[in-house]
Motif scaffolding. Sequence first.
Motif, PDB file in Angstrom:
ATOM      1  N   VAL A  84       0.850  -1.201   0.000  1.00 23.44           N
ATOM      2  CA  VAL A  84       0.000   0.000   0.000  1.00 23.44           C
ATOM      3  C   VAL A  84       0.885   1.251   0.000  1.00 23.44           C
ATOM      4  CG1 VAL A  84      -1.636   1.342   1.392  1.00 23.44           C
ATOM      5  CG2 VAL A  84      -2.000  -1.118   1.055  1.00 23.44           C
ATOM      6  N   GLU A  85       1.932   1.238   0.836  1.00 28.40           N
ATOM      7  CA  GLU A  85       2.850   2.392   0.881  1.00 28.40           C
ATOM      8  C   GLU A  85       3.515   2.602  -0.487  1.00 28.40           C
ATOM      9  OE1 GLU A  85       3.714   4.699   3.228  1.00 28.40           O
ATOM     10  OE2 GLU A  85       2.036   3.931   4.392  1.00 28.40           O
ATOM     11  N   SER A  86       3.944   1.500  -1.106  1.00 29.03           N
ATOM     12  CA  SER A  86       4.641   1.615  -2.390  1.00 29.03           C
ATOM     13  C   SER A  86       3.694   2.113  -3.471  1.00 29.03           C
ATOM     14  CB  SER A  86       5.237   0.259  -2.781  1.00 29.03           C
ATOM     15  OG  SER A  86       6.127  -0.165  -1.788  1.00 29.03           O
ATOM     16  N   ALA A  87       2.460   1.645  -3.434  1.00 32.61           N
ATOM     17  CA  ALA A  87       1.485   2.100  -4.440  1.00 32.61           C
ATOM     18  C   ALA A  87       1.229   3.599  -4.296  1.00 32.61           C
ATOM     19  CB  ALA A  87       0.183   1.319  -4.301  1.00 32.61           C
ATOM     20  N   ARG A  88       1.174   4.105  -3.068  1.00 34.19           N
ATOM     21  CA  ARG A  88       0.991   5.548  -2.857  1.00 34.19           C
ATOM     22  C   ARG A  88       2.155   6.323  -3.464  1.00 34.19           C
ATOM     23  NH1 ARG A  88       1.844   6.772   2.351  1.00 34.19           N
ATOM     24  NH2 ARG A  88       0.988   8.849   2.120  1.00 34.19           N
ATOM     25  N   ASP A 113       1.561  -7.138 -15.721  1.00 31.79           N
ATOM     26  CA  ASP A 113       1.517  -5.815 -16.369  1.00 31.79           C
ATOM     27  C   ASP A 113       2.540  -4.867 -15.752  1.00 31.79           C
ATOM     28  OD1 ASP A 113      -0.368  -6.485 -18.163  1.00 31.79           O
ATOM     29  OD2 ASP A 113      -2.027  -5.390 -17.222  1.00 31.79           O
ATOM     30  N   VAL A 114       2.609  -4.901 -14.437  1.00 36.58           N
ATOM     31  CA  VAL A 114       3.565  -4.030 -13.747  1.00 36.58           C
ATOM     32  C   VAL A 114       4.982  -4.351 -14.220  1.00 36.58           C
ATOM     33  CG1 VAL A 114       4.598  -3.551 -11.499  1.00 36.58           C
ATOM     34  CG2 VAL A 114       2.127  -3.620 -11.714  1.00 36.58           C
ATOM     35  N   GLN A 115       5.311  -5.621 -14.294  1.00 44.13           N
ATOM     36  CA  GLN A 115       6.670  -6.025 -14.713  1.00 44.13           C
ATOM     37  C   GLN A 115       6.917  -5.629 -16.173  1.00 44.13           C
ATOM     38  OE1 GLN A 115       8.795  -7.031 -12.639  1.00 44.13           O
ATOM     39  NE2 GLN A 115       7.993  -8.483 -11.132  1.00 44.13           N
ATOM     40  N   ARG A 116       5.924  -5.892 -17.030  1.00 51.24           N
ATOM     41  CA  ARG A 116       6.097  -5.640 -18.467  1.00 51.24           C
ATOM     42  C   ARG A 116       6.268  -4.136 -18.729  1.00 51.24           C
ATOM     43  NH1 ARG A 116       2.251  -5.112 -22.302  1.00 51.24           N
ATOM     44  NH2 ARG A 116       0.658  -5.606 -20.766  1.00 51.24           N
ATOM     45  N   TRP A 117       5.402  -3.334 -18.129  1.00 50.52           N
ATOM     46  CA  TRP A 117       5.490  -1.894 -18.347  1.00 50.52           C
ATOM     47  C   TRP A 117       6.775  -1.315 -17.762  1.00 50.52           C
ATOM     48  CZ3 TRP A 117       3.228   1.139 -21.650  1.00 50.52           C
ATOM     49  CH2 TRP A 117       2.029   0.724 -22.218  1.00 50.52           C
ATOM     50  N   SER A 118       7.234  -1.909 -16.673  1.00 51.73           N
ATOM     51  CA  SER A 118       8.493  -1.427 -16.076  1.00 51.73           C
ATOM     52  C   SER A 118       9.637  -1.604 -17.061  1.00 51.73           C
ATOM     53  CB  SER A 118       8.801  -2.190 -14.786  1.00 51.73           C
ATOM     54  OG  SER A 118       7.791  -1.954 -13.844  1.00 51.73           O
ATOM     55  N   ALA A 119       9.680  -2.761 -17.714  1.00 50.35           N
ATOM     56  CA  ALA A 119      10.751  -3.010 -18.687  1.00 50.35           C
ATOM     57  C   ALA A 119      10.618  -2.048 -19.873  1.00 50.35           C
ATOM     58  CB  ALA A 119      10.683  -4.456 -19.173  1.00 50.35           C
ATOM     59  N   LEU A 120       9.388  -1.679 -20.214  1.00 48.32           N
ATOM     60  CA  LEU A 120       9.185  -0.809 -21.381  1.00 48.32           C
ATOM     61  C   LEU A 120       9.588   0.649 -21.136  1.00 48.32           C
ATOM     62  CD1 LEU A 120       5.763  -2.152 -22.778  1.00 48.32           C
ATOM     63  CD2 LEU A 120       8.023  -2.301 -23.846  1.00 48.32           C
ATOM     64  N   ALA A 178      10.085  -3.049  -4.266  1.00 48.54           N
ATOM     65  CA  ALA A 178       8.851  -3.294  -3.501  1.00 48.54           C
ATOM     66  C   ALA A 178       8.313  -4.690  -3.818  1.00 48.54           C
ATOM     67  CB  ALA A 178       7.807  -2.225  -3.829  1.00 48.54           C
ATOM     68  N   LEU A 179       8.277  -5.041  -5.102  1.00 51.83           N
ATOM     69  CA  LEU A 179       7.740  -6.358  -5.481  1.00 51.83           C
ATOM     70  C   LEU A 179       8.618  -7.484  -4.941  1.00 51.83           C
ATOM     71  CD1 LEU A 179       6.586  -5.683  -9.158  1.00 51.83           C
ATOM     72  CD2 LEU A 179       5.195  -5.718  -7.073  1.00 51.83           C
ATOM     73  N   ALA A 180       9.937  -7.224  -4.844  1.00 51.62           N
ATOM     74  CA  ALA A 180      10.836  -8.258  -4.325  1.00 51.62           C
ATOM     75  C   ALA A 180      10.714  -8.388  -2.807  1.00 51.62           C
ATOM     76  CB  ALA A 180      12.277  -7.925  -4.715  1.00 51.62           C
ATOM     77  N   VAL A 181      10.735  -7.250  -2.110  1.00 49.43           N
ATOM     78  CA  VAL A 181      10.735  -7.305  -0.635  1.00 49.43           C
ATOM     79  C   VAL A 181       9.353  -7.680  -0.093  1.00 49.43           C
ATOM     80  CG1 VAL A 181      11.000  -5.853   1.442  1.00 49.43           C
ATOM     81  CG2 VAL A 181      12.723  -5.789  -0.364  1.00 49.43           C
ATOM     82  N   PHE A 182       8.302  -7.237  -0.790  1.00 46.96           N
ATOM     83  CA  PHE A 182       6.943  -7.516  -0.302  1.00 46.96           C
ATOM     84  C   PHE A 182       6.272  -8.626  -1.120  1.00 46.96           C
ATOM     85  CE2 PHE A 182       7.652  -2.863   0.527  1.00 46.96           C
ATOM     86  CZ  PHE A 182       7.913  -3.011   1.881  1.00 46.96           C
ATOM     87  N   THR A 183       7.059  -9.563  -1.595  1.00 49.53           N
ATOM     88  CA  THR A 183       6.503 -10.594  -2.483  1.00 49.53           C
ATOM     89  C   THR A 183       5.423 -11.443  -1.791  1.00 49.53           C
ATOM     90  OG1 THR A 183       7.079 -12.388  -3.976  1.00 49.53           O
ATOM     91  CG2 THR A 183       8.431 -12.197  -2.021  1.00 49.53           C
ATOM     92  N   ASP A 184       5.615 -11.732  -0.503  1.00 46.57           N
ATOM     93  CA  ASP A 184       4.585 -12.509   0.210  1.00 46.57           C
ATOM     94  C   ASP A 184       3.291 -11.705   0.323  1.00 46.57           C
ATOM     95  OD1 ASP A 184       6.435 -14.444   0.470  1.00 46.57           O
ATOM     96  OD2 ASP A 184       6.884 -14.073   2.600  1.00 46.57           O
ATOM     97  N   GLU A 185       3.479 -10.389   0.520  1.00 50.55           N
ATOM     98  CA  GLU A 185       2.305  -9.522   0.653  1.00 50.55           C
ATOM     99  C   GLU A 185       1.545  -9.444  -0.674  1.00 50.55           C
ATOM    100  OE1 GLU A 185       1.815  -8.257   3.796  1.00 50.55           O
ATOM    101  OE2 GLU A 185      -0.158  -7.579   3.099  1.00 50.55           O
ATOM    102  N   VAL A 186       2.290  -9.453  -1.798  1.00 45.13           N
ATOM    103  CA  VAL A 186       1.648  -9.426  -3.117  1.00 45.13           C
ATOM    104  C   VAL A 186       0.763 -10.667  -3.265  1.00 45.13           C
ATOM    105  CG1 VAL A 186       2.041  -9.526  -5.613  1.00 45.13           C
ATOM    106  CG2 VAL A 186       3.485  -8.063  -4.203  1.00 45.13           C
TER     107      VAL A 186
END
Length: 453
Positions: A341-345, A387-394, A414-422
């Motif tokens: 949630v923090e990262s999305a903000r 989508d998040v991963q694909r757009w990040s690479a783009l 964020a995706l790596a550290v909070f992977t369980d939360e995802v």
Amino acid sequence: MTSGAQASATGRQASLEGTVQPGATVQPEATVQPGATVLPRLLSASGRPADLAEHLRVHGRLLYRGGARMLIHSIESAGLTGRGGAAFPTHRKLTAVADQLGVPVVVGNGAEGEPASDKDKTLLWSSPHLVLDGLQLAAEAVGARRVHLYLHREPALVRHLESALAGRAAAGLDRLQVGLVTAPARFLAGEESALASRVGGGAALPRFTPPRVFEHGVDGAPTLVQNVETLAQLGLISRYGPAWFRAVGTEAEPGSMLTTIRLADGSGGVAEAAIGTPISQLLKLDRYPARAVLVGGYHGAWLSPEQAGRLTLSNADLRPLGAAAGAGVLAALPVDRCGLVESARVVRYLALESAGQCGPCLNGLPRIAASLNQLAQRRSTPADRDDVQRWSALVERRGACHHPDGTVRFLRSALAVFTDEVTLHEAGRCSARSPEPFLPIPAGSPAREEDWS
Ligand SMILES: Cc1cc2nc3c(=O)[nH]c(=O)nc-3n(C[C@H](O)[C@H](O)[C@H](O)COP(=O)(O)O)c2cc1C
Ligand code: SF4
């Protein structure tokens, strides 16, 4: 070498006071001064802003070198790197600007567009004269005839600097008159091409490079942009020498740096730390356990508590993990908050803060922010994580400035550290107990999620 973060008195007395006439040239101090390992060096030891009398009592008058380039060797020996985020060797930038054909402009960068950082504001309040000394010395080193200080559009801070400059004019300290230019409160306002545009009378928007600002900056002149903390360090090194500077920090990354500390209990402030100080010590992780640690601000990276617990505040430690000391932001996310949630903000804020001039920011960042928001709000479809991963690479390396790259770095961590939360969010759950926002998002930027789709 020593390490640690302190806010106590320097114990260093002025040995130079009254020995030099206004604008005079003297030989540099070459010896290590008493109190070399005592911090703080940059912030006023009394805790009150150091007015001109206090500054002169502690540090003595500004010591010009008597010609262009003469200070650069000391800066190289000291190993000073820029404190604005990229840690670029300062002597190389000084040399590159001094080598240009035109007459350079020098700008001190105090924009501090990073919302999680307070160190430049704090420095300008606490020790304006160290910064202003550094500005004059940098101008002498590159042969500039025009200098500016670019700072927050905060009336009280601007008045503080105007008053400091008036005092210096009365004392005959400065060879060049300093023009104050205010920065809009935008994340990108401190990026150096945005700064060059604003100081030249335009909008604070980044521009496509090359030519780089050091070749073609303010009004087309070669322009040296240094963070205000880098300038204050220059003011100290010019007086006390490279060995004094190196008495704290590590061999590879000497000196101290200002850090904005946000502890997991919600308290914090600005501290001066020796580079190489353990992050766990700075964030008091033993007393205030964290869910994760953000290093380097909103273009920085999240670390797990285990990673943060074994690393120091140094690029040697942080870079192998894709993180960096940056401009010295260290924030410990409380255990009851959701990192997603923090990262999305933050990503949403960064997407809104783009100048919207190039494809990655116009198309990519809003889509990334929208998908991440869906994940954070537990409304994601199976496609959102991809989508998040694909757009990040783009978007990576495709912008005129590094804004998309910094945003992607933050997001990936964020995706790596909070992977369980995802995974939990994808299943419609969240482990956080508190919905209270933790990381600061400036007023004026939307604070809550919006429908991006
Ligand atoms: C998006 C973005 C924002 C930046 N904001 C700042 C800022 O607010 N203050 C700053 O000193 N440098 C900022 N920088 C770095 C500057 O472009 C520049 O490299 C720096 O001021 C140089 O000073 P230094 O070498 O002393 O660090 C930013 C860079 C980027 C890519
Ligand atoms: S990359 Fe983004 S922030 Fe940078 S200049 Fe282009 S639109 Fe602006």
